[in-house]
Scaffold this motif. Structure first.
Motif, PDB file in Angstrom:
ATOM      1  N   TRP A  60       0.847  -1.182   0.000  1.00 53.29           N
ATOM      2  CA  TRP A  60       0.000   0.000   0.000  1.00 53.29           C
ATOM      3  C   TRP A  60       0.893   1.246   0.000  1.00 53.29           C
ATOM      4  CZ3 TRP A  60       0.718  -3.559   3.827  1.00 53.29           C
ATOM      5  CH2 TRP A  60       1.367  -3.135   4.981  1.00 53.29           C
ATOM      6  N   ASP A  61       0.256   2.383  -0.200  1.00 47.03           N
ATOM      7  CA  ASP A  61       0.940   3.670  -0.128  1.00 47.03           C
ATOM      8  C   ASP A  61       0.983   4.071   1.343  1.00 47.03           C
ATOM      9  OD1 ASP A  61       1.687   6.320  -0.073  1.00 47.03           O
ATOM     10  OD2 ASP A  61       0.477   6.914  -1.796  1.00 47.03           O
ATOM     11  N   ASN A  62       2.111   3.827   1.982  1.00 50.11           N
ATOM     12  CA  ASN A  62       2.176   3.989   3.431  1.00 50.11           C
ATOM     13  C   ASN A  62       2.079   5.453   3.856  1.00 50.11           C
ATOM     14  OD1 ASN A  62       2.220   2.385   5.784  1.00 50.11           O
ATOM     15  ND2 ASN A  62       4.297   3.084   6.261  1.00 50.11           N
ATOM     16  N   ALA A  63       2.568   6.371   3.020  1.00 47.76           N
ATOM     17  CA  ALA A  63       2.482   7.790   3.359  1.00 47.76           C
ATOM     18  C   ALA A  63       1.026   8.257   3.372  1.00 47.76           C
ATOM     19  CB  ALA A  63       3.296   8.613   2.367  1.00 47.76           C
ATOM     20  N   THR A  64       0.266   7.840   2.346  1.00 51.50           N
ATOM     21  CA  THR A  64      -1.153   8.202   2.293  1.00 51.50           C
ATOM     22  C   THR A  64      -1.915   7.566   3.447  1.00 51.50           C
ATOM     23  OG1 THR A  64      -1.078   8.413  -0.117  1.00 51.50           O
ATOM     24  CG2 THR A  64      -3.246   8.093   0.886  1.00 51.50           C
ATOM     25  N   TYR A  65      -1.613   6.291   3.711  1.00 45.53           N
ATOM     26  CA  TYR A  65      -2.280   5.604   4.819  1.00 45.53           C
ATOM     27  C   TYR A  65      -1.990   6.312   6.140  1.00 45.53           C
ATOM     28  CZ  TYR A  65      -3.320   2.158   8.400  1.00 45.53           C
ATOM     29  OH  TYR A  65      -3.810   1.542   9.528  1.00 45.53           O
ATOM     30  N   ASP A  66      -0.721   6.662   6.347  1.00 41.75           N
ATOM     31  CA  ASP A  66      -0.338   7.307   7.595  1.00 41.75           C
ATOM     32  C   ASP A  66      -1.058   8.645   7.764  1.00 41.75           C
ATOM     33  OD1 ASP A  66       1.560   7.566   9.976  1.00 41.75           O
ATOM     34  OD2 ASP A  66       2.019   9.394   8.846  1.00 41.75           O
ATOM     35  N   ASN A  67      -1.172   9.400   6.667  1.00 42.05           N
ATOM     36  CA  ASN A  67      -1.860  10.689   6.728  1.00 42.05           C
ATOM     37  C   ASN A  67      -3.335  10.512   7.100  1.00 42.05           C
ATOM     38  OD1 ASN A  67      -2.036  13.636   6.182  1.00 42.05           O
ATOM     39  ND2 ASN A  67      -3.365  12.955   4.518  1.00 42.05           N
ATOM     40  N   GLN A  68      -3.988   9.535   6.474  1.00 41.92           N
ATOM     41  CA  GLN A  68      -5.391   9.276   6.777  1.00 41.92           C
ATOM     42  C   GLN A  68      -5.566   8.791   8.219  1.00 41.92           C
ATOM     43  OE1 GLN A  68      -6.321   6.484   3.689  1.00 41.92           O
ATOM     44  NE2 GLN A  68      -6.831   8.072   2.188  1.00 41.92           N
TER      45      GLN A  68
END
Length: 204
Positions: A60-68
């Motif tokens: 997954w896109d970990n940066a996007t996940y972390d932001n969400q």
């Protein structure tokens, strides 16, 4: 799937000996591919202890996940991404696709023989039956997919046998632009490590 009527030996050598590798770990249970992931590290991370890898094929896109995760849970940035990696520390698209390719390469021939037990069983016939080329007729791009064997290279010949195009692939799928090829009938030779098959196409 009812694999009881399928012999282990019938698949020996398929997909770079994937059956032979599976049989080292499945206690002769045909149809079972056991993934042995490395044990989790004993070194704690800032967000906890690493966990057993339950789904190493995920990425997954970990940066996007972390932001969400941060927005939804009102926690500092980095928290969600760190927690997400506890059970898949070296997560990547390459790792995930490798696991998925392995699963499909082991499962697909067994599905095929279960559904079409009286159909083709030798490597050439199964490779031919499990390789798709589309669309046909072709307008701009040929899409080629091999569900069992990795494609090493592709040759395109005119109907007179002249080599028109050569392309190294080293993948299970390929997309070839045909904009520069004149309209007509062509033969597409799809080569794997062990054999090759020919497919006829019409370029409009």
């Amino acid at each position: 799937f009812p694999f009881s009527n399928i012999s282990n030996s019938g698949f020996s050598g398929f997909f770079n000996n994937i059956t032979d590798i599976a049989n080292l770990n499945n206690n002769s249970l045909e149809g079972l591919y056991v993934f042995k992931t490395p044990p989790p590290s004993n070194t704690a991370t800032p967000c906890g202890m690493p966990e057993e890898e339950g789904a190493p094929w995920d990425w997954w896109d970990n940066a996007t996940y972390d932001n969400q995760f941060s927005v939804i849970n009102s926690v500092p940035a980095g928290t969600g991404g760190c927690l997400a990696l506890l059970g898949n520390p070296n997560m990547s698209s390459l790792k995930g696709r490798t696991y998925i390719d392995t699963i499909q390469a082991y499962l697909n021939p067994r599905i095929y023989l279960t559904l079409f037990g009286n159909g083709p069983t030798n490597i050439y016939e199964v490779f031919n039956s499990s390789t798709e080329i589309f669309p046909n007729p072709v307008r701009k791009t040929i899409n080629i997919v091999s569900y069992l064997k990795k494609i090493d290279s592709i040759n395109i010949y005119s109907i007179n046998g002249q080599l028109i195009l050569y392309k190294e692939i080293n993948n299970h799928k390929a997309n070839i632009n045909t904009n520069k090829l004149p309209s007509g009938i062509y033969i597409v030779e799809i080569k794997s490590e062990e054999n090759s098959i020919n497919k006829k196409i019409l370029i409009e």
